[in-house]
Write a protein that holds these residues in place. Structure first.
Motif, PDB file in Angstrom:
ATOM      1  N   THR A 167      14.039  11.867   6.617  1.00  0.00           N
ATOM      2  CA  THR A 167      13.415  10.586   6.308  1.00  0.00           C
ATOM      3  C   THR A 167      12.358  10.729   5.226  1.00  0.00           C
ATOM      4  O   THR A 167      12.130   9.821   4.448  1.00  0.00           O
ATOM      5  CB  THR A 167      12.792   9.956   7.568  1.00  0.00           C
ATOM      6  OG1 THR A 167      11.924  10.909   8.182  1.00  0.00           O
ATOM      7  CG2 THR A 167      13.869   9.526   8.547  1.00  0.00           C
ATOM      8  N   THR A 168      11.722  11.901   5.149  1.00  0.00           N
ATOM      9  CA  THR A 168      10.774  12.136   4.057  1.00  0.00           C
ATOM     10  C   THR A 168      11.507  12.169   2.728  1.00  0.00           C
ATOM     11  O   THR A 168      11.089  11.564   1.740  1.00  0.00           O
ATOM     12  CB  THR A 168      10.019  13.462   4.267  1.00  0.00           C
ATOM     13  OG1 THR A 168       9.279  13.380   5.481  1.00  0.00           O
ATOM     14  CG2 THR A 168       9.061  13.712   3.107  1.00  0.00           C
ATOM     15  N   LEU A 169      12.666  12.851   2.700  1.00  0.00           N
ATOM     16  CA  LEU A 169      13.449  12.913   1.473  1.00  0.00           C
ATOM     17  C   LEU A 169      13.968  11.531   1.081  1.00  0.00           C
ATOM     18  O   LEU A 169      14.051  11.196  -0.094  1.00  0.00           O
ATOM     19  CB  LEU A 169      14.637  13.870   1.656  1.00  0.00           C
ATOM     20  CG  LEU A 169      14.293  15.359   1.735  1.00  0.00           C
ATOM     21  CD1 LEU A 169      15.533  16.154   2.118  1.00  0.00           C
ATOM     22  CD2 LEU A 169      13.743  15.861   0.406  1.00  0.00           C
ATOM     23  N   ALA A 170      14.280  10.709   2.091  1.00  0.00           N
ATOM     24  CA  ALA A 170      14.874   9.405   1.814  1.00  0.00           C
ATOM     25  C   ALA A 170      13.928   8.465   1.092  1.00  0.00           C
ATOM     26  O   ALA A 170      14.357   7.555   0.407  1.00  0.00           O
ATOM     27  CB  ALA A 170      15.334   8.760   3.125  1.00  0.00           C
ATOM     28  N   VAL A 171      12.623   8.654   1.259  1.00  0.00           N
ATOM     29  CA  VAL A 171      11.678   7.737   0.627  1.00  0.00           C
ATOM     30  C   VAL A 171      10.929   8.367  -0.526  1.00  0.00           C
ATOM     31  O   VAL A 171       9.963   7.823  -1.016  1.00  0.00           O
ATOM     32  CB  VAL A 171      10.664   7.205   1.676  1.00  0.00           C
ATOM     33  CG1 VAL A 171      11.376   6.417   2.738  1.00  0.00           C
ATOM     34  CG2 VAL A 171       9.854   8.326   2.292  1.00  0.00           C
ATOM     35  N   MET A 172      11.353   9.543  -0.958  1.00  0.00           N
ATOM     36  CA  MET A 172      10.686  10.189  -2.099  1.00  0.00           C
ATOM     37  C   MET A 172      11.179   9.580  -3.405  1.00  0.00           C
ATOM     38  O   MET A 172      12.306   9.148  -3.499  1.00  0.00           O
ATOM     39  CB  MET A 172      10.966  11.687  -2.092  1.00  0.00           C
ATOM     40  CG  MET A 172      10.210  12.436  -0.993  1.00  0.00           C
ATOM     41  SD  MET A 172      10.526  14.213  -1.025  1.00  0.00           S
ATOM     42  CE  MET A 172       9.849  14.636  -2.614  1.00  0.00           C
ATOM     43  N   PHE A 188       0.832  -1.200   0.000  1.00  0.00           N
ATOM     44  CA  PHE A 188       0.000   0.000   0.000  1.00  0.00           C
ATOM     45  C   PHE A 188       0.868   1.253   0.000  1.00  0.00           C
ATOM     46  O   PHE A 188       2.080   1.197   0.245  1.00  0.00           O
ATOM     47  CB  PHE A 188      -0.932   0.010   1.211  1.00  0.00           C
ATOM     48  CG  PHE A 188      -0.238   0.241   2.538  1.00  0.00           C
ATOM     49  CD1 PHE A 188      -0.163   1.514   3.084  1.00  0.00           C
ATOM     50  CD2 PHE A 188       0.326  -0.808   3.231  1.00  0.00           C
ATOM     51  CE1 PHE A 188       0.470   1.733   4.293  1.00  0.00           C
ATOM     52  CE2 PHE A 188       0.961  -0.606   4.444  1.00  0.00           C
ATOM     53  CZ  PHE A 188       1.033   0.665   4.984  1.00  0.00           C
ATOM     54  N   LYS A 189       0.223   2.377  -0.272  1.00  0.00           N
ATOM     55  CA  LYS A 189       0.859   3.691  -0.159  1.00  0.00           C
ATOM     56  C   LYS A 189      -0.111   4.649   0.514  1.00  0.00           C
ATOM     57  O   LYS A 189      -1.320   4.612   0.245  1.00  0.00           O
ATOM     58  CB  LYS A 189       1.238   4.250  -1.537  1.00  0.00           C
ATOM     59  CG  LYS A 189       2.465   3.631  -2.175  1.00  0.00           C
ATOM     60  CD  LYS A 189       2.837   4.367  -3.457  1.00  0.00           C
ATOM     61  CE  LYS A 189       4.128   3.861  -4.051  1.00  0.00           C
ATOM     62  NZ  LYS A 189       4.529   4.647  -5.248  1.00  0.00           N
ATOM     63  N   TRP A 190       0.431   5.506   1.377  1.00  0.00           N
ATOM     64  CA  TRP A 190      -0.370   6.607   1.911  1.00  0.00           C
ATOM     65  C   TRP A 190      -0.614   7.617   0.794  1.00  0.00           C
ATOM     66  O   TRP A 190       0.323   8.012   0.090  1.00  0.00           O
ATOM     67  CB  TRP A 190       0.347   7.288   3.071  1.00  0.00           C
ATOM     68  CG  TRP A 190       0.705   6.372   4.204  1.00  0.00           C
ATOM     69  CD1 TRP A 190       1.959   5.976   4.566  1.00  0.00           C
ATOM     70  CD2 TRP A 190      -0.195   5.732   5.110  1.00  0.00           C
ATOM     71  NE1 TRP A 190       1.912   5.135   5.643  1.00  0.00           N
ATOM     72  CE2 TRP A 190       0.593   4.959   6.007  1.00  0.00           C
ATOM     73  CE3 TRP A 190      -1.583   5.724   5.259  1.00  0.00           C
ATOM     74  CZ2 TRP A 190       0.040   4.203   7.031  1.00  0.00           C
ATOM     75  CZ3 TRP A 190      -2.134   4.970   6.286  1.00  0.00           C
ATOM     76  CH2 TRP A 190      -1.343   4.225   7.156  1.00  0.00           C
ATOM     77  N   VAL A 191      -1.842   8.041   0.614  1.00  0.00           N
ATOM     78  CA  VAL A 191      -2.180   8.918  -0.510  1.00  0.00           C
ATOM     79  C   VAL A 191      -1.517  10.284  -0.344  1.00  0.00           C
ATOM     80  O   VAL A 191      -0.923  10.820  -1.276  1.00  0.00           O
ATOM     81  CB  VAL A 191      -3.705   9.091  -0.646  1.00  0.00           C
ATOM     82  CG1 VAL A 191      -4.034   9.932  -1.880  1.00  0.00           C
ATOM     83  CG2 VAL A 191      -4.406   7.733  -0.723  1.00  0.00           C
ATOM     84  N   GLU A 192      -1.585  10.826   0.865  1.00  0.00           N
ATOM     85  CA  GLU A 192      -1.149  12.205   1.071  1.00  0.00           C
ATOM     86  C   GLU A 192       0.357  12.373   0.927  1.00  0.00           C
ATOM     87  O   GLU A 192       0.826  13.409   0.489  1.00  0.00           O
ATOM     88  CB  GLU A 192      -1.574  12.674   2.469  1.00  0.00           C
ATOM     89  CG  GLU A 192      -1.334  14.157   2.723  1.00  0.00           C
ATOM     90  CD  GLU A 192      -0.407  14.379   3.905  1.00  0.00           C
ATOM     91  OE1 GLU A 192       0.196  15.457   3.965  1.00  0.00           O
ATOM     92  OE2 GLU A 192      -0.290  13.487   4.743  1.00  0.00           O
ATOM     93  N   THR A 193       1.151  11.365   1.261  1.00  0.00           N
ATOM     94  CA  THR A 193       2.609  11.514   1.255  1.00  0.00           C
ATOM     95  C   THR A 193       3.269  10.915   0.028  1.00  0.00           C
ATOM     96  O   THR A 193       4.485  10.790  -0.015  1.00  0.00           O
ATOM     97  CB  THR A 193       3.208  10.859   2.506  1.00  0.00           C
ATOM     98  OG1 THR A 193       2.776   9.505   2.565  1.00  0.00           O
ATOM     99  CG2 THR A 193       2.806  11.594   3.750  1.00  0.00           C
ATOM    100  N   ASN A 194       2.526  10.531  -0.959  1.00  0.00           N
ATOM    101  CA  ASN A 194       3.110   9.924  -2.158  1.00  0.00           C
ATOM    102  C   ASN A 194       2.754  10.713  -3.412  1.00  0.00           C
ATOM    103  O   ASN A 194       2.166  10.192  -4.357  1.00  0.00           O
ATOM    104  CB  ASN A 194       2.658   8.469  -2.286  1.00  0.00           C
ATOM    105  CG  ASN A 194       3.360   7.549  -1.312  1.00  0.00           C
ATOM    106  OD1 ASN A 194       4.446   7.058  -1.583  1.00  0.00           O
ATOM    107  ND2 ASN A 194       2.742   7.356  -0.153  1.00  0.00           N
ATOM    108  N   GLY A 195       3.069  11.979  -3.395  1.00  0.00           N
ATOM    109  CA  GLY A 195       2.891  12.809  -4.578  1.00  0.00           C
ATOM    110  C   GLY A 195       1.575  13.533  -4.661  1.00  0.00           C
ATOM    111  O   GLY A 195       1.249  14.118  -5.703  1.00  0.00           O
ATOM    112  N   SER A 196       0.766  13.514  -3.601  1.00  0.00           N
ATOM    113  CA  SER A 196      -0.535  14.186  -3.630  1.00  0.00           C
ATOM    114  C   SER A 196      -0.636  15.138  -2.445  1.00  0.00           C
ATOM    115  O   SER A 196      -1.433  14.939  -1.527  1.00  0.00           O
ATOM    116  CB  SER A 196      -1.667  13.146  -3.591  1.00  0.00           C
ATOM    117  OG  SER A 196      -1.605  12.285  -4.707  1.00  0.00           O
TER     118      SER A 196
END
Length: 653
Positions: free
Chosen positions: A648-653, A72-80
């Motif tokens: 950590t946000t940058l690391a998973v972008m 799964f992916k969180w909607v808000e933190t994956n490009g939206s």
């Protein structure tokens, strides 16, 4: 008035209908074995940072406790980033051919995927597979007969006419071989996730054998079916004739798999183990930081980095040896699908020779050598899955030991998960092979398995522990490995790299007068991708320095062999630098002499005595350092946490 009222009702009704959440994918058909699919959610009235889009296989799933989502992916933190204000957001997934229709669901209030603790807002239509006979997961294997290479590929359905076509010129195939078929169901599993929540149909395994191949020759091949089409063309290079060199190949242990799309699998599944706590919270931040801090991902996922480095290096190699802990799917069929997609560019060109580790074999009361009820590392696969997906030249099903030759090297591969004590069937097999190998043809003898033979580990409190298994292995094999002049052992299980001196009875043995080594050199190559093992002993507690090299860095081993040299290089997967560079040599007229070795052993008086830590285990030197540092970092959770959140946000972008 009535007409106006009805019109108003219609407007209200229309707005309610249009505001209903919807989920759409940008395709209804998967036309290749690996594609990027975009999924868009719209009309979410009260979006939250805990809303996620999840992949579900198969598409007809309605009981999500029995068959949880695969990732799964969180909607808000994956490009939206506007999702919380607009109720509209898109995410992309890397999708692999899992041999059946699939779908996506939009969920909220996620607390635990595996027990359906979430609310479904919307789902896509089913997405089908374009061709049931589309060949995928192509990989090569050797047999124990010179001039043969086996190939396996996976399709959605079994169909007559499946075959491999091969020849020595590109596009011109002078040989062919029909495929046999195999698969497994959840009823073939021994329990756990493999038999329940982790099982999805794995596809049909097509197995074919290319025979009468010339030595040291490039072959081109394709797999498929004349009625439905073939795969792209692949190629491989056969080994030199028995006893001849040079050969170059790669070797690893403990690899694993990792997603390329940064998706999160449901909690407790390796390697993307993460809680379902939404991003931005302290709990989620600590998990992300802990994974990075302990080396789980140096570049998001070490397994991908190591595999990519091996692919770049594969032009110089003609084989890959993998000594246990292969995919770490641990009962989840989908994990194998991701693994094969990652590995196909490599092992469709290099024959792949594997032994099983604890994460392929161990499950209570299924014949492994461990008494503890918590020996559950395979997730219920109990060796069946790896045996069917990577068929090695074993004597019979379940007997996971075999031999093969490659140029000037003779390999004996066995299972540390099965009984190997003196008098066991496996020990008898190894002893027979050691005595029988023709060292005039094969000057080099390498024994491969999974658990460590010699290791600076402090894990020692049960029958699965490193210390206990080392003692058992040494009791079973020290004398016969020395007598029959095994040159090297290759293993893994602990996730680092080590090389010992030539060792007998835990003591370094000087070289012979001709420069050849008289005792085996033991190499741990378990640094291929799985998260680092930090339970290393404090160097001050070692009785003597029998370790010539040690590295806590992900990578793989490159091997070059001639009749007189066996050269190994431990390669750092991040930059290609060498963690170790070591060569064994023998004169061209070298001859094995088991009698001389046996006489030496009879008069050998060892002076090794263990320390408490070496015999019983103790506090992990590496863990204590890491834990203390991590504790100090999180002691102040104000400005430092804000900085880490950004990192950590940058690391998973």
């Amino acid at each position: 008035m009535r007409l106006q009222a009805c019109a108003a009702c219609f407007v209200v009704l229309l707005s309610v209908v249009s505001a209903a959440p919807a989920l759409r994918a940008n395709t209804t058909l998967l036309s290749s074995n690996s594609e990027v699919i975009s999924v868009t959610a719209t009309g979410v009235a009260t979006p939250t940072n805990g809303d996620a889009i999840a992949l579900v296989i198969p598409a007809n799933t309605t009981n999500y406790t029995a068959t949880p989502p695969q990732k799964f992916k969180w909607v808000e933190t994956n490009g939206s980033s506007s999702y919380l204000s607009s109720g509209t957001g898109s995410v992309t997934f890397q999708i692999y051919n899992s041999h059946q229709p699939f779908k996506f669901i939009l969920v909220t209030n996620v607390s635990k995927w595996s027990t359906s603790n979430f609310t479904i807002l919307a789902e896509t239509a089913a997405i089908d597979i374009a061709s049931p006979q589309l060949p995928g997961q192509v990989h090569l294997m050797l047999t124990n007969i010179t001039g043969q290479v086996a190939v396996q590929w996976t399709t959605n359905e079994q169909a007559a006419g499946a075959e491999v076509q091969y020849g020595t010129s590109t596009g011109h195939y002078t040989g062919s071989a029909n495929a046999s078929f195999d698969t497994y169901t959840n009823k073939d599993m021994c329990g756990g996730e493999a038999a329940t929540t982790g099982y999805i149909f794995p596809g049909i395994f097509n197995n074919a054998l290319m025979k009468n191949l010339s030595a040291n020759t490039i072959y081109f091949y394709r797999v498929g079916n004349p009625a439905t089409g073939f795969s792209p063309e692949f190629n491989f290079t056969t080994a030199p004739a028995d006893g001849e060199g040079p050969v170059q190949f790669l070797a690893i242990a403990d690899l694993g798999y990792c997603e390329t799309d940064m998706s999160l699998e449901w909690e407790s599944d390796y390697p993307n183990s993460i809680t379902t706590t939404p991003p931005g919270t302290l709990a989620a931040l600590k998990v992300a930081f802990h994974n990075a801090w302990e080396g789980n991902w140096l570049s998001f996922c070490a397994a991908r980095e190591v595999t990519n480095a091996m692919i770049a290096d594969a032009q110089k190699g003609t084989m890959l040896v993998h000594n246990g802990d292969i995919s770490y799917a641990q009962g989840f069929t989908y994990g194998w699908d991701v693994y094969w997609d990652m590995m196909q560019p490599l092992i469709s060109h290099l024959p792949y020779m594997a032994t099983q580790g604890n994460h392929e074999r161990d499950w209570p009361n299924t014949g492994d050598r461990f008494l503890e009820e918590n020996a559950m590392d395979s997730g219920g696969e109990c060796g069946v899955v790896a045996e069917k997906r990577i068929p090695m030249p074993i004597p019979h099903p379940g007997q996971q030991y075999y031999t093969f030759s490659y140029g000037p090297i003779f390999f004996i591969q066995f299972s540390t998960e099965l009984d190997f004590s003196q008098g066991s069937a496996q020990h008898d097999f190894i002893y027979r092979e050691l005595k029988a190998v023709n060292r005039t043809i094969f000057p080099w003898l390498v024994v491969g398995f999974h658990r460590p033979y010699l290791e600076p580990s402090v894990y020692g409190n049960n029958d699965k522990s490193d210390i206990r298994n080392q003692a058992d292995l040494q009791a079973a094999f020290d004398d016969i490995f020395f007598q029959y002049q095994v040159d090297m052992t290759w293993f893994g299980h602990t996730h680092w790299y080590t090389r010992s001196c030539p060792v007998y009875k835990r003591q370094c043995i000087p070289a012979a007068a001709d420069g050849s080594q008289r005792a085996p050199v033991h190499l741990n190559i378990g640094n291929a991708g799985a998260s680092f093992s930090w339970d290393v002993i404090d160097p001050a507690l070692l009785t003597q320095d029998i370790y010539a090299a040690f590295a806590m860095q992900h990578g793989y081993m490159r091997v070059n062999a001639t009749r007189t040299t066996l050269h190994i290089q431990a390669v750092n997967s991040l930059d290609g630098s060498l963690l170790d560079d070591y060569t064994l040599t023998k004169p061209s007229n070298w001859k094995a002499n088991a009698t001389v070795q046996s006489n030496f052993a009879k008069t050998f008086i060892g002076n090794f005595t263990t320390t408490w830590a070496e015999e019983y285990g103790g506090d992990a030197y590496g863990n204590s350092i890491l834990d203390a540092a991590e504790e100090q970092i999180f002691a102040d959770n104000s400005s430092i946490l804000a900085t880490l959140a950004n990192l950590t946000t940058l690391a998973v972008m």
